[in-house]
Design an enzyme around this catalytic site. Structure first.
Site, PDB file in Angstrom:
ATOM      1  N   LYS A  61       0.841  -1.198   0.000  1.00 19.59           N
ATOM      2  CA  LYS A  61       0.000   0.000   0.000  1.00 19.59           C
ATOM      3  C   LYS A  61       0.881   1.255   0.000  1.00 19.59           C
ATOM      4  CE  LYS A  61      -3.755  -2.541   2.127  1.00 19.59           C
ATOM      5  NZ  LYS A  61      -4.506  -2.904   3.343  1.00 19.59           N
ATOM      6  N   GLN A 105      -4.537  -1.852   9.731  1.00 17.52           N
ATOM      7  CA  GLN A 105      -4.428  -3.149   9.060  1.00 17.52           C
ATOM      8  C   GLN A 105      -5.055  -4.246   9.936  1.00 17.52           C
ATOM      9  OE1 GLN A 105      -3.234  -3.610   5.822  1.00 17.52           O
ATOM     10  NE2 GLN A 105      -4.040  -5.659   6.100  1.00 17.52           N
ATOM     11  N   ASP A 128     -10.893   3.052   4.708  1.00 17.57           N
ATOM     12  CA  ASP A 128     -11.279   1.652   4.504  1.00 17.57           C
ATOM     13  C   ASP A 128     -12.794   1.477   4.569  1.00 17.57           C
ATOM     14  OD1 ASP A 128      -9.161   0.078   3.811  1.00 17.57           O
ATOM     15  OD2 ASP A 128      -8.544  -0.366   5.862  1.00 17.57           O
TER      16      ASP A 128
END
Ligand code: NAD
Length: 290
Positions: A61, A105, A128
């Site tokens: 990422k 994450q 997200d």
């Protein structure tokens, strides 16, 4: 840039929905937009503990951020961090005007409750799309941050010219990350969506009727030739690693000749997911700097 979209279209003629090529095209567009800004958008990633897979995903990422000239940072926190300490840390990032997007994450260590922790991220930095404010907006059909994987699937369908209105779509999987949000997004586009999951009986009775099939079960080659409708569109979300090799949920070699379009694994949904994270970070920057 024109070249990659042309190559993507060429691949469509071969029946392949090439997420890597579409991703290259979309990332070039994002890069142009970022270069036109006076300031670089910044993505702050957090890893809790030392899971090697999480570190690898975050590295990809960060590399993608660099590609489109965004900045990023990563903080590795102790696996023993308490939910209070983590909430305080997230709050610091929420207050920091230099940070536009926050990426926590997953998965988290077992003692942390994922949904509770995610609520500590400011919804306007929740790139997200997992905070309930963004989940709720999606449910109501309002604009908010959409999780990257379903966002990427929608882009693949859109750029392939696949009609969604009135089509029978079957989604396999009902996770918060993929199954649920992709079903909502397709329904907003007026598809008739059926959601299947691990308790569904006679799965093939559903998949056989699917004009569009989204497989997100995480089971290697769950979908075989006899389970798909002729001339349908197949999006394979599954990433199943077996002996160091990556397999989709669909048996690509068996199914490919029967269908109109299919996304490969690797090189399908995976690259699109990271691209949509970049797009969400750019959107976050723009919304925070109006
Ligand atoms: P998950 O394990 O949270 O959910 C899997 C879902 O599939 C569940 O809802 C379950 O009910 C259903 N399921 C499991 N076995 C089934 C079966 N035999 N028949 C029907 N339904 C079944 O996983 P997830 O986070 O939704 O991810 C799904 C897959 O997609 C995984 O392989 C994951 O690695 C992959 N994934 C890929 C990307 C990407 O960027 N390419 C992103 C996210 C997830």
């Amino acid at each position: 840039m024109g070249m990659t979209i042309e190559s993507f279209k060429e691949r469509l003629k071969e029946g392949i929905l090439d997420g890597k090529l579409l991703s290259t095209f979309l990332r070039a567009e994002i890069k142009q937009k970022v270069e036109a800004l006076t300031q670089q958008p910044h993505l702050a990633a957090i890893i809790i503990g030392n899971d090697p897979a999480s570190q690898m995903y975050v590295k990809y990422k960060q590399k993608a951020c660099q590609q489109v000239r965004m900045t990023s940072s990563v903080e590795i926190l102790s696996p023993e961090i308490t939910s209070h300490e983590l909430a305080d840390y997230l709050d610091q990032l929420n207050q920091d005007k230099e940070i536009n997007g926050i990426l926590l994450q997953l998965p988290l260590p077992a003692h942390l409750k994922e949904l509770d922790v995610l609520m500590g991220i400011d919804p306007s930095k929740d790139v997200d799309g997992l905070h309930f404010a963004n989940v709720g907006k999606l449910h109501l059909g309002l604009s908010g941050f959409v999780p990257a994987t379903p966002g990427g699937i929608m882009q693949m369908l859109k750029h392939s010219g696949t009609e969604l209105k009135g089509q029978n779509v079957v989604v396999i999987g009902r996770s918060n990350l993929v199954g649920k949000p992709i079903a909502r997004l397709l329904e907003i586009e007026h598809a008739t969506v059926t959601q299947c999951h691990s308790r569904t009986q006679f799965l093939s009775e559903f998949t056989n009727k699917a004009d569009i099939l989204i497989a997100a079960a995480g089971k290697k080659h769950l979908i075989t030739e006899v389970m798909v409708k002729s001339n349908s569109v197949i999006i394979d979300v599954g990433t199943n690693s077996v002996d160091g090799k990556l397999y989709g949920d669909v048996d690509f070699d068996q199914v490919k000749h029967k269908v109109k379009l299919i996304s490969p694994v690797p090189g399908g949904v995976g690259p699109m997911t990271i691209t949509m994270l970049l797009q969400n970070t750019l959107d976050a920057f723009n919304l925070q700097n109006v």
